[in-house]
Each structure stands twice: as C-alpha cells, then as structure tokens.
Design a protein around this motif. Structure first.
Motif, PDB file in Angstrom:
ATOM      1  N   ASP A 148       0.832  -1.200   0.000  1.00  0.00           N
ATOM      2  CA  ASP A 148       0.000   0.000   0.000  1.00  0.00           C
ATOM      3  C   ASP A 148       0.870   1.254   0.000  1.00  0.00           C
ATOM      4  O   ASP A 148       1.691   1.447   0.900  1.00  0.00           O
ATOM      5  N   LYS A 149       0.684   2.091  -1.004  1.00  0.00           N
ATOM      6  CA  LYS A 149       1.484   3.312  -1.125  1.00  0.00           C
ATOM      7  C   LYS A 149       1.177   4.261   0.041  1.00  0.00           C
ATOM      8  O   LYS A 149       0.025   4.450   0.418  1.00  0.00           O
ATOM      9  N   GLY A 150       2.228   4.834   0.604  1.00  0.00           N
ATOM     10  CA  GLY A 150       2.088   5.713   1.747  1.00  0.00           C
ATOM     11  C   GLY A 150       2.152   4.990   3.072  1.00  0.00           C
ATOM     12  O   GLY A 150       2.183   5.612   4.140  1.00  0.00           O
ATOM     13  N   ASN A 151       2.158   3.650   3.014  1.00  0.00           N
ATOM     14  CA  ASN A 151       2.215   2.848   4.240  1.00  0.00           C
ATOM     15  C   ASN A 151       3.388   1.866   4.177  1.00  0.00           C
ATOM     16  O   ASN A 151       3.382   0.838   4.849  1.00  0.00           O
ATOM     17  N   GLU A 152       4.384   2.191   3.345  1.00  0.00           N
ATOM     18  CA  GLU A 152       5.464   1.247   3.045  1.00  0.00           C
ATOM     19  C   GLU A 152       6.266   0.816   4.280  1.00  0.00           C
ATOM     20  O   GLU A 152       6.537  -0.371   4.478  1.00  0.00           O
ATOM     21  N   GLU A 153       6.666   1.790   5.101  1.00  0.00           N
ATOM     22  CA  GLU A 153       7.524   1.456   6.238  1.00  0.00           C
ATOM     23  C   GLU A 153       6.816   0.536   7.230  1.00  0.00           C
ATOM     24  O   GLU A 153       7.411  -0.420   7.742  1.00  0.00           O
ATOM     25  N   THR A 154       5.553   0.812   7.478  1.00  0.00           N
ATOM     26  CA  THR A 154       4.779  -0.036   8.395  1.00  0.00           C
ATOM     27  C   THR A 154       4.656  -1.450   7.849  1.00  0.00           C
ATOM     28  O   THR A 154       4.854  -2.436   8.573  1.00  0.00           O
ATOM     29  N   GLU A 155       4.360  -1.573   6.572  1.00  0.00           N
ATOM     30  CA  GLU A 155       4.152  -2.901   5.985  1.00  0.00           C
ATOM     31  C   GLU A 155       5.450  -3.680   5.853  1.00  0.00           C
ATOM     32  O   GLU A 155       5.460  -4.898   6.020  1.00  0.00           O
ATOM     33  N   TRP A 156       6.559  -2.989   5.569  1.00  0.00           N
ATOM     34  CA  TRP A 156       7.858  -3.675   5.558  1.00  0.00           C
ATOM     35  C   TRP A 156       8.222  -4.141   6.956  1.00  0.00           C
ATOM     36  O   TRP A 156       8.739  -5.254   7.141  1.00  0.00           O
ATOM     37  N   SER A 157       7.983  -3.291   7.955  1.00  0.00           N
ATOM     38  CA  SER A 157       8.346  -3.661   9.332  1.00  0.00           C
ATOM     39  C   SER A 157       7.481  -4.814   9.834  1.00  0.00           C
ATOM     40  O   SER A 157       7.954  -5.698  10.552  1.00  0.00           O
ATOM     41  N   LEU A 158       6.205  -4.832   9.439  1.00  0.00           N
ATOM     42  CA  LEU A 158       5.336  -5.936   9.816  1.00  0.00           C
ATOM     43  C   LEU A 158       5.788  -7.243   9.170  1.00  0.00           C
ATOM     44  O   LEU A 158       5.748  -8.306   9.798  1.00  0.00           O
ATOM     45  N   GLU A 159       6.206  -7.154   7.913  1.00  0.00           N
ATOM     46  CA  GLU A 159       6.714  -8.356   7.227  1.00  0.00           C
ATOM     47  C   GLU A 159       7.898  -8.938   7.996  1.00  0.00           C
ATOM     48  O   GLU A 159       7.969 -10.144   8.244  1.00  0.00           O
ATOM     49  N   ASP A 160       8.823  -8.066   8.393  1.00  0.00           N
ATOM     50  CA  ASP A 160      10.006  -8.522   9.116  1.00  0.00           C
ATOM     51  C   ASP A 160       9.626  -9.063  10.489  1.00  0.00           C
ATOM     52  O   ASP A 160      10.118 -10.119  10.914  1.00  0.00           O
ATOM     53  N   THR A 161       8.748  -8.350  11.194  1.00  0.00           N
ATOM     54  CA  THR A 161       8.348  -8.769  12.542  1.00  0.00           C
ATOM     55  C   THR A 161       7.667 -10.130  12.533  1.00  0.00           C
ATOM     56  O   THR A 161       7.991 -11.006  13.339  1.00  0.00           O
ATOM     57  N   LEU A 162       6.730 -10.317  11.615  1.00  0.00           N
ATOM     58  CA  LEU A 162       6.013 -11.593  11.541  1.00  0.00           C
ATOM     59  C   LEU A 162       6.942 -12.745  11.181  1.00  0.00           C
ATOM     60  O   LEU A 162       6.824 -13.847  11.719  1.00  0.00           O
ATOM     61  N   SER A 163       7.901 -12.487  10.278  1.00  0.00           N
ATOM     62  CA  SER A 163       8.863 -13.523   9.901  1.00  0.00           C
ATOM     63  C   SER A 163       9.747 -13.911  11.088  1.00  0.00           C
ATOM     64  O   SER A 163      10.024 -15.089  11.314  1.00  0.00           O
ATOM     65  N   VAL A 164      10.167 -12.904  11.857  1.00  0.00           N
ATOM     66  CA  VAL A 164      11.021 -13.163  13.022  1.00  0.00           C
ATOM     67  C   VAL A 164      10.258 -13.931  14.097  1.00  0.00           C
ATOM     68  O   VAL A 164      10.781 -14.889  14.685  1.00  0.00           O
ATOM     69  N   VAL A 165       9.010 -13.519  14.359  1.00  0.00           N
ATOM     70  CA  VAL A 165       8.197 -14.201  15.369  1.00  0.00           C
ATOM     71  C   VAL A 165       7.945 -15.653  14.966  1.00  0.00           C
ATOM     72  O   VAL A 165       8.036 -16.571  15.790  1.00  0.00           O
ATOM     73  N   THR A 166       7.636 -15.866  13.686  1.00  0.00           N
ATOM     74  CA  THR A 166       7.404 -17.233  13.197  1.00  0.00           C
ATOM     75  C   THR A 166       8.673 -18.078  13.326  1.00  0.00           C
ATOM     76  O   THR A 166       8.617 -19.238  13.750  1.00  0.00           O
ATOM     77  N   THR A 167       9.812 -17.497  12.967  1.00  0.00           N
ATOM     78  CA  THR A 167      11.076 -18.220  13.065  1.00  0.00           C
ATOM     79  C   THR A 167      11.378 -18.595  14.512  1.00  0.00           C
ATOM     80  O   THR A 167      11.804 -19.722  14.796  1.00  0.00           O
ATOM     81  N   ALA A 168      11.146 -17.661  15.421  1.00  0.00           N
ATOM     82  CA  ALA A 168      11.375 -17.937  16.843  1.00  0.00           C
ATOM     83  C   ALA A 168      10.476 -19.070  17.337  1.00  0.00           C
ATOM     84  O   ALA A 168      10.919 -19.973  18.055  1.00  0.00           O
ATOM     85  N   THR A 169       9.210 -19.025  16.921  1.00  0.00           N
ATOM     86  CA  THR A 169       8.255 -20.067  17.320  1.00  0.00           C
ATOM     87  C   THR A 169       8.653 -21.423  16.743  1.00  0.00           C
ATOM     88  O   THR A 169       8.655 -22.445  17.444  1.00  0.00           O
ATOM     89  N   PHE A 170       8.991 -21.439  15.451  1.00  0.00           N
ATOM     90  CA  PHE A 170       9.419 -22.681  14.804  1.00  0.00           C
ATOM     91  C   PHE A 170      10.686 -23.234  15.449  1.00  0.00           C
ATOM     92  O   PHE A 170      10.869 -24.451  15.547  1.00  0.00           O
ATOM     93  N   ALA A 171      11.582 -22.337  15.879  1.00  0.00           N
ATOM     94  CA  ALA A 171      12.836 -22.774  16.505  1.00  0.00           C
ATOM     95  C   ALA A 171      12.561 -23.535  17.792  1.00  0.00           C
ATOM     96  O   ALA A 171      13.131 -24.609  18.039  1.00  0.00           O
ATOM     97  N   VAL A 172      11.674 -22.991  18.617  1.00  0.00           N
ATOM     98  CA  VAL A 172      11.335 -23.646  19.892  1.00  0.00           C
ATOM     99  C   VAL A 172      10.630 -24.973  19.645  1.00  0.00           C
ATOM    100  O   VAL A 172      11.029 -26.022  20.172  1.00  0.00           O
ATOM    101  N   VAL A 173       9.593 -24.927  18.824  1.00  0.00           N
ATOM    102  CA  VAL A 173       8.814 -26.139  18.548  1.00  0.00           C
ATOM    103  C   VAL A 173       9.660 -27.168  17.795  1.00  0.00           C
ATOM    104  O   VAL A 173       9.613 -28.374  18.096  1.00  0.00           O
ATOM    105  N   GLY A 174      10.466 -26.699  16.839  1.00  0.00           N
ATOM    106  CA  GLY A 174      11.317 -27.603  16.062  1.00  0.00           C
ATOM    107  C   GLY A 174      12.334 -28.312  16.924  1.00  0.00           C
ATOM    108  O   GLY A 174      12.593 -29.516  16.750  1.00  0.00           O
ATOM    109  N   GLY A 175      12.928 -27.592  17.855  1.00  0.00           N
ATOM    110  CA  GLY A 175      13.902 -28.207  18.758  1.00  0.00           C
ATOM    111  C   GLY A 175      13.275 -29.292  19.610  1.00  0.00           C
ATOM    112  O   GLY A 175      13.862 -30.371  19.809  1.00  0.00           O
ATOM    113  N   ILE A 176      12.070 -29.031  20.104  1.00  0.00           N
ATOM    114  CA  ILE A 176      11.365 -30.019  20.934  1.00  0.00           C
ATOM    115  C   ILE A 176      11.013 -31.257  20.108  1.00  0.00           C
ATOM    116  O   ILE A 176      11.213 -32.398  20.542  1.00  0.00           O
ATOM    117  N   LEU A 177      10.505 -31.021  18.878  1.00  0.00           N
ATOM    118  CA  LEU A 177      10.140 -32.148  18.008  1.00  0.00           C
ATOM    119  C   LEU A 177      11.348 -33.000  17.639  1.00  0.00           C
ATOM    120  O   LEU A 177      11.282 -34.232  17.650  1.00  0.00           O
TER     121      LEU A 177
END
Length: 215
Positions: A149-178
C-alpha cells in the motif's frame, strides 16, 4: 520463567501486528502468511541441516556443513540474475502458479532430505533447492513491491520482518522439541509441509487482468 517471558513477548507482538493488519490489503496479508511460513522453515532447516550432516551422515565432519551450505549459496548466486531474464517475461498469474507448484516440490525435497544417508543426496537436493530459490525469490519480492500500500510502506515492511522473526522464533522452539523427542526425520517432514503451505498461500492472491487487486 524465560519461556513465559517469551510467550508474553510473542503475544504482545502478535497483538501489535493485528492492530495494523486491518488497514492492510488482502494480498499483503497473504504475502505475510506465505513469507512467515517460508522464512520460519528456511531458518530452522538451515540450523538442523548441520545437525543432520554431523550426527547422521558424516559422523562429525564440520567441514561438510560449510561445503553443503556454500555450494547452495554459490549456485544460487550464480544463476539468480540470469534467470530473471526469463521470468521477467512471465505474467503475474504465471508467476503465482510457478511459485505455488515450485513450493510443493520444495516441500517434498525438504522432507526427503531428512532421510538422506549420504552427502551426495544432500548435494543433489541442494542443487534443486538453489534453482527453485533463484527462480522464485526475485518473483516474490517483485510481487510484494506491486501489492504494498502506497504511503504505508515502512509499516508494511516492518510488519513483514516482525512476523517472519516471530514465526522463526516459534518454529525454533517447537522444532527443537520435536527433533529431540521424535527425531530429525519428522522435523524435516513438518518443515516440508510448511514450505508447501507457503507456496499454496500465494494461490489465494487476488488478480484481475494480470494486475493485483488492492482492497
């Protein structure tokens, strides 16, 4: 205590992201979902591939890890730019279909890697993965640049990065246990499924007349 803190932090981040997601068009939200599955799985596989190589395949050879990872990176780097000369000519719908199908293949290859018993099998699989990533990586970010969305670039880029990091952290914990409880084979199968879901998510993007619909 540390686990509880991590859980609270993830909850806060997800709540924060959810506050912003309502203002973002559907295609961007689908991209977030797809990319979270992809990067969460990619980072975990890279970590546990080292364990697979040292514990199961080479009996402790640390240099083999560098060779396998380096081979993938060098091959991908060598072919990525030349391949864009071909993919640039494709329509948006063709790119979406290719990303979807290639992610299914990618997932199967990752699942198979968990059962590899020789370095040659790992190198062969890494060859296919490098080619798929070299083809699809530029496509994905070209799509994101079109749907953001034009005019909302920084927010949407930061959300993309945040969600990817949170997912990776979650997968790391669950993956290690599995991996600890059920073995690497099951972990690689589950991560393969996550890669497949990543590609299938792109299938639900809204396109009309070869253009992405923003709503």
């Amino acid at each position: 205590m540390g686990f509880l803190f991590g859980l609270l932090l993830i909850s806060f981040l997800l709540y924060t992201c959810n506050m912003h997601l309502g203002k973002i068009n559907k295609n961007v939200r689908i991209f977030y979902l797809a990319n979270s599955f992809y990067y969460g799985s990619f980072d975990i596989i890279n970590t546990f591939l080292a364990v697979l190589i040292t514990n199961k395949i080479t009996d402790g050879r640390l240099d083999a890890i560098g060779l396998v990872v380096g081979y993938y990176m060098f091959l991908r780097a060598a072919i990525e730019v030349p391949l864009t000369k071909v993919t640039n000519k494709w329509s948006q719908r063709t790119k979406i279909r290719f990303i979807t199908v290639s992610a299914l293949i990618y997932g199967v290859l990752i699942a198979c890697m968990g059962f590899a018993e020789s370095l040659w099998v790992v190198f062969t699989i890494q060859t296919f993965l490098a080619v798929i990533d070299a083809l699809t990586y530029p496509m994905k970010w070209a799509i994101f640049s079109n749907i953001i969305d034009k005019g909302n670039e920084e927010t949407e880029w930061s959300l993309e990065d945040t969600l990817s990091v949170v997912t990776t952290a979650t997968f790391a914990v669950v993956g290690g246990i599995l991996a600890q409880k059920y073995g690497l084979e099951l972990l690689f199968i589950i991560m393969g499924i996550m890669f497949a879901l990543s590609g299938l998510s792109f299938h639900f993007m809204r396109i009309r007349h070869n253009k992405f619909i923003k709503d």
